[in-house]
Design a protein around this motif. Sequence first.
Motif, PDB file in Angstrom:
ATOM      1  N   MET A  99       2.332  29.654  23.059  1.00  0.00           N
ATOM      2  CA  MET A  99       3.252  30.496  22.796  1.00  0.00           C
ATOM      3  C   MET A  99       2.921  32.176  23.399  1.00  0.00           C
ATOM      4  O   MET A  99       3.786  32.998  23.590  1.00  0.00           O
ATOM      5  N   GLY A 100       1.756  32.146  23.949  1.00  0.00           N
ATOM      6  CA  GLY A 100       1.396  33.604  24.600  1.00  0.00           C
ATOM      7  C   GLY A 100       1.206  34.735  23.738  1.00  0.00           C
ATOM      8  O   GLY A 100       1.376  34.843  22.515  1.00  0.00           O
ATOM      9  N   GLU A 101       1.078  35.954  24.203  1.00  0.00           N
ATOM     10  CA  GLU A 101       0.589  37.173  24.012  1.00  0.00           C
ATOM     11  C   GLU A 101       1.984  37.577  23.228  1.00  0.00           C
ATOM     12  O   GLU A 101       3.078  37.249  23.484  1.00  0.00           O
ATOM     13  N   ASN A 102       1.846  38.517  22.185  1.00  0.00           N
ATOM     14  CA  ASN A 102       2.916  39.301  21.638  1.00  0.00           C
ATOM     15  C   ASN A 102       3.744  40.248  22.667  1.00  0.00           C
ATOM     16  O   ASN A 102       3.000  41.188  22.721  1.00  0.00           O
TER      17      ASN A 102
ATOM     18  N   ARG B 185       4.150  40.225  14.329  1.00  0.00           N
ATOM     19  CA  ARG B 185       5.801  40.355  14.547  1.00  0.00           C
ATOM     20  C   ARG B 185       6.036  40.726  15.762  1.00  0.00           C
ATOM     21  O   ARG B 185       5.812  41.655  16.485  1.00  0.00           O
ATOM     22  N   ARG B 186       7.503  40.213  16.074  1.00  0.00           N
ATOM     23  CA  ARG B 186       8.120  40.571  17.408  1.00  0.00           C
ATOM     24  C   ARG B 186       9.451  41.300  17.068  1.00  0.00           C
ATOM     25  O   ARG B 186      10.576  41.137  17.752  1.00  0.00           O
ATOM     26  N   TYR B 187       9.466  42.066  16.158  1.00  0.00           N
ATOM     27  CA  TYR B 187      10.598  42.912  15.755  1.00  0.00           C
ATOM     28  C   TYR B 187       9.921  44.096  15.139  1.00  0.00           C
ATOM     29  O   TYR B 187       8.870  44.189  14.921  1.00  0.00           O
ATOM     30  N   HIS B 188      10.853  45.167  15.131  1.00  0.00           N
ATOM     31  CA  HIS B 188      10.454  46.673  14.819  1.00  0.00           C
ATOM     32  C   HIS B 188      10.533  46.858  13.442  1.00  0.00           C
ATOM     33  O   HIS B 188      11.297  47.302  12.803  1.00  0.00           O
ATOM     34  N   ALA B 189       9.537  46.474  12.698  1.00  0.00           N
ATOM     35  CA  ALA B 189       9.468  46.596  11.327  1.00  0.00           C
ATOM     36  C   ALA B 189       9.349  48.048  10.733  1.00  0.00           C
ATOM     37  O   ALA B 189       8.861  48.719  11.306  1.00  0.00           O
ATOM     38  N   TYR B 190       9.931  48.378   9.601  1.00  0.00           N
ATOM     39  CA  TYR B 190       9.883  49.493   9.018  1.00  0.00           C
ATOM     40  C   TYR B 190       8.502  49.868   8.637  1.00  0.00           C
ATOM     41  O   TYR B 190       8.147  51.109   8.906  1.00  0.00           O
ATOM     42  N   SER B 191       7.660  48.901   8.319  1.00  0.00           N
ATOM     43  CA  SER B 191       6.389  49.340   8.083  1.00  0.00           C
ATOM     44  C   SER B 191       5.587  49.781   9.196  1.00  0.00           C
ATOM     45  O   SER B 191       4.831  50.774   9.042  1.00  0.00           O
ATOM     46  N   TYR B 192       5.880  49.253  10.319  1.00  0.00           N
ATOM     47  CA  TYR B 192       5.328  49.801  11.438  1.00  0.00           C
ATOM     48  C   TYR B 192       5.790  51.167  11.896  1.00  0.00           C
ATOM     49  O   TYR B 192       5.043  52.169  12.048  1.00  0.00           O
ATOM     50  N   ALA B 193       7.112  51.482  11.860  1.00  0.00           N
ATOM     51  CA  ALA B 193       7.536  52.542  11.958  1.00  0.00           C
ATOM     52  C   ALA B 193       7.017  53.863  10.865  1.00  0.00           C
ATOM     53  O   ALA B 193       6.688  54.973  11.372  1.00  0.00           O
ATOM     54  N   LEU B 194       7.013  53.369   9.621  1.00  0.00           N
ATOM     55  CA  LEU B 194       6.313  54.392   8.613  1.00  0.00           C
ATOM     56  C   LEU B 194       4.913  54.491   9.068  1.00  0.00           C
ATOM     57  O   LEU B 194       4.522  55.718   9.135  1.00  0.00           O
TER      58      LEU B 194
ATOM     59  N   ASP C  92      18.857  27.381   8.953  1.00  0.00           N
ATOM     60  CA  ASP C  92      20.099  28.123   9.668  1.00  0.00           C
ATOM     61  C   ASP C  92      19.940  29.593   9.598  1.00  0.00           C
ATOM     62  O   ASP C  92      20.091  30.378  10.521  1.00  0.00           O
ATOM     63  N   TYR C  93      19.596  29.987   8.500  1.00  0.00           N
ATOM     64  CA  TYR C  93      19.211  31.579   8.298  1.00  0.00           C
ATOM     65  C   TYR C  93      18.217  32.159   8.998  1.00  0.00           C
ATOM     66  O   TYR C  93      18.600  33.083   9.893  1.00  0.00           O
ATOM     67  N   VAL C  94      17.217  31.425   9.553  1.00  0.00           N
ATOM     68  CA  VAL C  94      16.096  31.723  10.179  1.00  0.00           C
ATOM     69  C   VAL C  94      16.734  31.831  11.644  1.00  0.00           C
ATOM     70  O   VAL C  94      16.438  32.868  12.600  1.00  0.00           O
ATOM     71  N   GLN C  95      17.368  30.608  12.092  1.00  0.00           N
ATOM     72  CA  GLN C  95      17.845  30.874  13.427  1.00  0.00           C
ATOM     73  C   GLN C  95      18.852  31.986  13.518  1.00  0.00           C
ATOM     74  O   GLN C  95      18.817  32.507  14.541  1.00  0.00           O
ATOM     75  N   THR C  96      19.676  32.090  12.639  1.00  0.00           N
ATOM     76  CA  THR C  96      20.685  33.318  12.557  1.00  0.00           C
ATOM     77  C   THR C  96      19.925  34.528  12.801  1.00  0.00           C
ATOM     78  O   THR C  96      20.384  35.542  13.768  1.00  0.00           O
ATOM     79  N   VAL C  97      18.882  34.982  12.135  1.00  0.00           N
ATOM     80  CA  VAL C  97      18.266  36.108  12.063  1.00  0.00           C
ATOM     81  C   VAL C  97      17.670  36.176  13.503  1.00  0.00           C
ATOM     82  O   VAL C  97      17.646  37.397  14.177  1.00  0.00           O
ATOM     83  N   CYS C  98      17.092  35.209  13.931  1.00  0.00           N
ATOM     84  CA  CYS C  98      16.520  35.318  15.472  1.00  0.00           C
ATOM     85  C   CYS C  98      17.607  35.673  16.178  1.00  0.00           C
ATOM     86  O   CYS C  98      17.210  36.511  17.145  1.00  0.00           O
TER      87      CYS C  98
ATOM     88  N   GLU D   9       9.633  31.206  14.542  1.00  0.00           N
ATOM     89  CA  GLU D   9      10.499  30.919  15.374  1.00  0.00           C
ATOM     90  C   GLU D   9      10.792  31.874  16.675  1.00  0.00           C
ATOM     91  O   GLU D   9      10.842  31.297  17.921  1.00  0.00           O
ATOM     92  N   LEU D  10      10.384  33.025  16.349  1.00  0.00           N
ATOM     93  CA  LEU D  10      10.457  33.872  17.759  1.00  0.00           C
ATOM     94  C   LEU D  10       9.291  33.638  18.479  1.00  0.00           C
ATOM     95  O   LEU D  10       9.503  33.708  19.880  1.00  0.00           O
ATOM     96  N   ALA D  11       8.002  33.294  18.040  1.00  0.00           N
ATOM     97  CA  ALA D  11       7.158  32.868  18.646  1.00  0.00           C
ATOM     98  C   ALA D  11       7.360  31.610  19.786  1.00  0.00           C
ATOM     99  O   ALA D  11       7.123  31.675  20.857  1.00  0.00           O
ATOM    100  N   ARG D  12       8.079  30.811  18.844  1.00  0.00           N
ATOM    101  CA  ARG D  12       8.491  29.381  19.567  1.00  0.00           C
ATOM    102  C   ARG D  12       9.245  29.553  20.505  1.00  0.00           C
ATOM    103  O   ARG D  12       9.114  28.894  21.668  1.00  0.00           O
TER     104      ARG D  12
END
Length: 311
Positions: free
Chosen positions: A1-4, A13-22, A246-252, A295-298
């Motif tokens: 799956m490799g590095e992020n 995480r492969r998205y810009h989480a609010y916790s990261y921004a804060l 289905d929700y997980v696929q949709t969000v990704c 799923e994002l890593a996959r």
Amino acid sequence: MGENPFPFSDDNRRYHAYSYALKHRYGGRVARVPLDGGFTCPNRDGTKGAGGCAFCSGRGSGDQIPDGLTGLAAQYAAGIETLKKWPDARYIPYFQSFSGTYAPVSRLRALYDGALALPGAVGLAVATRADCVTEEIAGLLAEYAARTDLTVELGLQTARDDTNAALNRCETFAEFSAGFARLKARGIPVWVHLINGLPGETRADMVDSARTVAALGADGVKLHALHVLRGTPLAAHPPVFQTMEDYVQTVCDQLEVLPPRTVIGRLTGDGPADALVGPDWTRRKRAVLNAIDRELARRNSWQGRKWTENG
Ligand code: SF4
């Protein structure tokens, strides 16, 4: 799956989480504290509609706020009490219930000033409807954006007018866009809420809504699954629920079309557990978030992988 490969992350995480921004803005723990400013909304008081949106609990999204606490200071203290695990945290008072700009300017000033004076407050967040952002209100919010870390959150839920009409949202996409533009014209950071799994919508519709929000230039997005709660109009005839898979696929898929800089305020919601009709899997918030990471890593994908400046 490799590095992020995702730049706005210092974990898996492969998205810009609010916790990261804060964390990167404040260099320490900052948490939002939900408040109820005693607002109503034009979809409940008869101005635009009556009975509210079909999915809305009688508390106008303020279900996390303890019942019976009326003053801001008492609500704030109770909210902080639940965050005791972070003794050195600072806070962002968050007017979450109903439409947080739906009042005369003098009352809004008193509420916002009162919130900013609470101990440890370093910013302000206000959730509202875009049709409750007049020129006058946008001007007021611009004053607060100049003096503090202000975020305004607007409910859109879906970019499809027919879905919103069927849900009795009483707001068109054109009305939403006008309020959104008033805020952005003044440089105010705006987040947009979307709900996945609304009755009649396909995954393609949900991804299109994310694409629309990306094209508008939202600074942040909150995504969650439709929660059907007891006592709401939707509970009388619950729709077929999305599965967790289905929700997980949709969000990704949605994350892939959102710009990398867009802050992700939420990827799964928490409705009041005792009132939840379904889908039941939404109770397992950690499992949902972990499945999105997996799923994002996959896919070896990340937020913005399919986003381009020109849509
Ligand atoms: S979801 Fe918001 S706009 Fe809709 S009825 Fe509830 S408070 Fe009003």
